[in-house]
Write a protein that holds these residues in place. Structure first.
Motif, PDB file in Angstrom:
ATOM      1  N   ARG A 116       0.833  -1.208   0.000  1.00  0.00           N
ATOM      2  CA  ARG A 116       0.000   0.000   0.000  1.00  0.00           C
ATOM      3  C   ARG A 116       0.867   1.257   0.000  1.00  0.00           C
ATOM      4  O   ARG A 116       0.552   2.239  -0.683  1.00  0.00           O
ATOM      5  CB  ARG A 116      -0.952  -0.021   1.196  1.00  0.00           C
ATOM      6  CG  ARG A 116      -2.142  -0.953   0.975  1.00  0.00           C
ATOM      7  CD  ARG A 116      -3.062  -1.018   2.170  1.00  0.00           C
ATOM      8  NE  ARG A 116      -4.318  -1.705   1.817  1.00  0.00           N
ATOM      9  CZ  ARG A 116      -5.122  -2.304   2.688  1.00  0.00           C
ATOM     10  NH1 ARG A 116      -4.808  -2.299   3.990  1.00  0.00           N
ATOM     11  NH2 ARG A 116      -6.234  -2.881   2.272  1.00  0.00           N
ATOM     12  N   GLU A 117       1.951   1.215   0.721  1.00  0.00           N
ATOM     13  CA  GLU A 117       2.869   2.345   0.729  1.00  0.00           C
ATOM     14  C   GLU A 117       3.439   2.590  -0.670  1.00  0.00           C
ATOM     15  O   GLU A 117       3.713   3.742  -1.058  1.00  0.00           O
ATOM     16  CB  GLU A 117       4.008   2.087   1.725  1.00  0.00           C
ATOM     17  CG  GLU A 117       5.026   3.199   1.842  1.00  0.00           C
ATOM     18  CD  GLU A 117       4.463   4.474   2.469  1.00  0.00           C
ATOM     19  OE1 GLU A 117       5.057   5.541   2.234  1.00  0.00           O
ATOM     20  OE2 GLU A 117       3.426   4.404   3.181  1.00  0.00           O
ATOM     21  N   ARG A 118       3.601   1.516  -1.428  1.00  0.00           N
ATOM     22  CA  ARG A 118       4.112   1.639  -2.792  1.00  0.00           C
ATOM     23  C   ARG A 118       3.020   2.028  -3.791  1.00  0.00           C
ATOM     24  O   ARG A 118       3.285   2.131  -4.997  1.00  0.00           O
ATOM     25  CB  ARG A 118       4.756   0.322  -3.227  1.00  0.00           C
ATOM     26  CG  ARG A 118       5.960  -0.080  -2.412  1.00  0.00           C
ATOM     27  CD  ARG A 118       6.530  -1.404  -2.917  1.00  0.00           C
ATOM     28  NE  ARG A 118       7.621  -1.891  -2.061  1.00  0.00           N
ATOM     29  CZ  ARG A 118       8.327  -2.992  -2.326  1.00  0.00           C
ATOM     30  NH1 ARG A 118       8.063  -3.716  -3.418  1.00  0.00           N
ATOM     31  NH2 ARG A 118       9.289  -3.375  -1.500  1.00  0.00           N
ATOM     32  N   GLY A 119       1.804   2.184  -3.320  1.00  0.00           N
ATOM     33  CA  GLY A 119       0.718   2.615  -4.189  1.00  0.00           C
ATOM     34  C   GLY A 119      -0.140   1.511  -4.763  1.00  0.00           C
ATOM     35  O   GLY A 119      -0.984   1.765  -5.632  1.00  0.00           O
ATOM     36  N   PHE A 120       0.035   0.274  -4.286  1.00  0.00           N
ATOM     37  CA  PHE A 120      -0.761  -0.831  -4.810  1.00  0.00           C
ATOM     38  C   PHE A 120      -2.136  -0.887  -4.156  1.00  0.00           C
ATOM     39  O   PHE A 120      -2.302  -0.551  -2.978  1.00  0.00           O
ATOM     40  CB  PHE A 120      -0.039  -2.169  -4.593  1.00  0.00           C
ATOM     41  CG  PHE A 120       1.023  -2.443  -5.622  1.00  0.00           C
ATOM     42  CD1 PHE A 120       0.707  -3.110  -6.793  1.00  0.00           C
ATOM     43  CD2 PHE A 120       2.331  -2.025  -5.421  1.00  0.00           C
ATOM     44  CE1 PHE A 120       1.680  -3.366  -7.753  1.00  0.00           C
ATOM     45  CE2 PHE A 120       3.315  -2.269  -6.370  1.00  0.00           C
ATOM     46  CZ  PHE A 120       2.989  -2.939  -7.535  1.00  0.00           C
ATOM     47  N   ARG A 121      -3.095  -1.337  -4.940  1.00  0.00           N
ATOM     48  CA  ARG A 121      -4.457  -1.563  -4.477  1.00  0.00           C
ATOM     49  C   ARG A 121      -4.762  -3.055  -4.587  1.00  0.00           C
ATOM     50  O   ARG A 121      -4.491  -3.675  -5.624  1.00  0.00           O
ATOM     51  CB  ARG A 121      -5.447  -0.760  -5.323  1.00  0.00           C
ATOM     52  CG  ARG A 121      -6.913  -0.949  -4.943  1.00  0.00           C
ATOM     53  CD  ARG A 121      -7.781   0.041  -5.723  1.00  0.00           C
ATOM     54  NE  ARG A 121      -7.750  -0.205  -7.155  1.00  0.00           N
ATOM     55  CZ  ARG A 121      -8.604  -1.018  -7.793  1.00  0.00           C
ATOM     56  NH1 ARG A 121      -9.556  -1.666  -7.121  1.00  0.00           N
ATOM     57  NH2 ARG A 121      -8.509  -1.170  -9.113  1.00  0.00           N
ATOM     58  N   PHE A 122      -5.328  -3.632  -3.529  1.00  0.00           N
ATOM     59  CA  PHE A 122      -5.628  -5.064  -3.519  1.00  0.00           C
ATOM     60  C   PHE A 122      -7.005  -5.319  -4.131  1.00  0.00           C
ATOM     61  O   PHE A 122      -7.986  -4.630  -3.816  1.00  0.00           O
ATOM     62  CB  PHE A 122      -5.561  -5.618  -2.098  1.00  0.00           C
ATOM     63  CG  PHE A 122      -4.175  -5.569  -1.514  1.00  0.00           C
ATOM     64  CD1 PHE A 122      -3.251  -6.553  -1.814  1.00  0.00           C
ATOM     65  CD2 PHE A 122      -3.781  -4.513  -0.703  1.00  0.00           C
ATOM     66  CE1 PHE A 122      -1.962  -6.504  -1.308  1.00  0.00           C
ATOM     67  CE2 PHE A 122      -2.504  -4.444  -0.184  1.00  0.00           C
ATOM     68  CZ  PHE A 122      -1.594  -5.437  -0.488  1.00  0.00           C
ATOM     69  N   VAL A 123      -7.054  -6.321  -5.002  1.00  0.00           N
ATOM     70  CA  VAL A 123      -8.291  -6.681  -5.683  1.00  0.00           C
ATOM     71  C   VAL A 123      -8.433  -8.200  -5.685  1.00  0.00           C
ATOM     72  O   VAL A 123      -7.488  -8.933  -5.382  1.00  0.00           O
ATOM     73  CB  VAL A 123      -8.315  -6.162  -7.139  1.00  0.00           C
ATOM     74  CG1 VAL A 123      -8.202  -4.650  -7.182  1.00  0.00           C
ATOM     75  CG2 VAL A 123      -7.201  -6.809  -7.976  1.00  0.00           C
ATOM     76  N   LYS A 124      -9.630  -8.653  -6.058  1.00  0.00           N
ATOM     77  CA  LYS A 124      -9.853 -10.077  -6.252  1.00  0.00           C
ATOM     78  C   LYS A 124      -9.492 -10.462  -7.691  1.00  0.00           C
ATOM     79  O   LYS A 124      -9.406  -9.606  -8.581  1.00  0.00           O
ATOM     80  CB  LYS A 124     -11.309 -10.425  -5.937  1.00  0.00           C
ATOM     81  CG  LYS A 124     -11.637 -10.280  -4.459  1.00  0.00           C
ATOM     82  CD  LYS A 124     -13.104 -10.498  -4.157  1.00  0.00           C
ATOM     83  CE  LYS A 124     -13.905  -9.236  -4.323  1.00  0.00           C
ATOM     84  NZ  LYS A 124     -15.268  -9.333  -3.758  1.00  0.00           N
ATOM     85  N   VAL A 125      -9.302 -11.748  -7.908  1.00  0.00           N
ATOM     86  CA  VAL A 125      -8.945 -12.233  -9.244  1.00  0.00           C
ATOM     87  C   VAL A 125      -9.986 -11.811 -10.269  1.00  0.00           C
ATOM     88  O   VAL A 125      -9.649 -11.461 -11.417  1.00  0.00           O
ATOM     89  CB  VAL A 125      -8.768 -13.767  -9.215  1.00  0.00           C
ATOM     90  CG1 VAL A 125      -8.785 -14.342 -10.631  1.00  0.00           C
ATOM     91  CG2 VAL A 125      -7.459 -14.128  -8.514  1.00  0.00           C
TER      92      VAL A 125
END
Length: 283
Positions: A263-272
């Motif tokens: 998250r600090e790197r700017g990623f967003r978690f999603v489902k497949v």
């Protein structure tokens, strides 16, 4: 698992399992006196899949687009083989409630690839995951037997039984209370060939692999696993991890390290399903 490795009784059961896996259904209301009944809600949208390959082979999905933002899908294999019931009865834990609790606390959506045997062993947990919109539950076979030879020492499913093994897993998920298992299938051990793709392709599923191996299976060094994940993740990545305490004891700790850093790197978690829905050629 990467290192690891009741039978449907009639056509009706098979159709119910696959129908629920591929689409949600509404229930009709009985007529009654008084004001008109409200309109029946529209069915849930059909989950995105990829188009079948040549000869009806199942399409293989490894990662989402690299150019549509920093998204990443964490996936967890809930493995249990058909013969591990006695070990579970003796106290071995093939589940990982602490991991699921951490994902919920951190508000991380995830896709769980669940074997039918795991759902039979832990129906309350399977039902909880299947009814929680933060998660989606997909098929990881019934017995976690390999669909090819020479797959990390796993026992193998015969070609004649591959399709029915996947159907049996869907039936187990439904029996446990997962209302809408996804039309996605992960091969045990990640091992497949054209014969296996043809067998599962008849069910209309998309085979989901990964592009980031966490290395959590049988690992004892959580920091090393976390580093491997962080070093491997790119936009659109699919990370494979495990949801079994006995064989992946560090995974919950790994998640606590990896999630805030990504998250600090700017990623967003999603489902497949979101990654597949962003992939050209999805349907």
């Amino acid at each position: 698992m990467i290192r690891l490795a009741r039978r449907l009784t009639g056509t009706t059961a098979v159709c119910v399992a696959l129908g629920a896996a591929l689409a949600a259904c509404g229930t009709a209301q009985a007529p009654h006196a008084g004001p008109p009944a409200p309109a029946k809600p529209a069915p849930a949208a059909k989950p995105p899949t990829l188009a079948a390959g040549p000869g009806g082979t199942a399409p293989v999905f490894m990662n989402g687009p690299r150019t549509l933002g920093k998204t990443v899908a964490l996936t967890f294999d809930a493995d249990m083989t058909a013969d591990q019931g006695p070990r579970a009865a003796a106290g071995e834990h093939f589940d990982n409630p602490a991991l699921i609790a951490t994902l919920r606390r951190l508000k991380v959506p995830a896709t769980v690839f669940m074997t039918g045997r795991w759902a039979d062993q832990y129906p309350a947990q399977a039902r909880s995951l299947g009814r929680d919109p933060q998660f989606e539950v997909a098929n990881h076979s019934y017995s976690h037997y390999a669909f090819t030879n020479d797959c990390y020492g796993l026992p193998t499913v015969s070609a004649a039984n591959m399709k029915s093994d996947v159907e049996r897993a869907y039936a187990a998920l439904l029996r446990a209370g997962v209302p809408h298992p996804m039309p996605y299938f992960r091969f045990p051990g990640g091992c497949y060939d054209n014969q296996a793709l043809r067998a599962v392709g008849a069910l209309g599923v998309t085979a989901v692999q990964w592009d980031v191996v966490s290395g959590d299976a049988f690992a004892t060094d959580a920091d090393a696993v976390a580093k491997q994940v962080l070093d491997g993740v790119k936009p659109g990545s699919v990370v494979v991890m495990h949801c079994t305490r006995s064989a992946a004891p560090t995974t919950e700790q790994v998640v606590r390290t990896v999630v805030p850093e990504l998250r600090e790197r700017g990623f967003r978690f999603v489902k497949v399903s979101e990654l597949i829905g962003e992939t050209p050629g999805h349907r």
